[in-house]
Design a protein around this motif. Structure first.
Motif: not given
Length: 120
Positions: A46-54
């Motif tokens: 989830l953290g990786g997806r959050w950073d990618a979608a920031a």
């Protein structure tokens, strides 16, 4: 029965109970650790997806702290922002009804006329 047989029997029963409780506790701890590892991997994903979608910039600018702002100025800023939001909402509603071909509310048209927004 002799007294030492009772002591032996109860000692064996207590030790057997302790072993069973220890095994059950070990199973619970192992399953708990497996759940924690699974939650950790889900959080990393989830953290990786959050950073990618920031987004590159914040949605709205960070407000300045108003602790030392005079009360009159803070009230004027609030009223100005409130009027801007109200006007923007009024314009969106008029445009949405125009696109849909629906009749406008008279109160909306009067408010728009008072604010200097021409319709038609």
């Amino acid at each position: 029965m002799l007294w030492w047989s009772w002591v032996l029997l109860w000692t064996v029963l207590v030790l057997a109970g302790a072993v069973v409780l220890g095994l059950l506790l070990w199973r619970v701890v192992r399953r708990g650790l497996a759940v924690l590892h699974e939650a950790e991997s889900a959080a990393e994903d989830l953290g990786g997806r959050w950073d990618a979608a920031a987004v590159a910039r914040p949605v709205r600018p960070r407000p300045e702290p108003a602790v030392l702002t005079p009360v009159g100025q803070a009230l004027a800023d609030y009223r100005l922002g409130r009027d801007r939001r109200s006007t923007a909402r009024l314009q969106r509603r008029i445009e949405r009804k125009d696109r849909a071909g629906r009749p406008q509310r008279i109160s909306d048209l009067r408010r728009a006329e008072r604010k200097g927004i021409l319709h038609g």
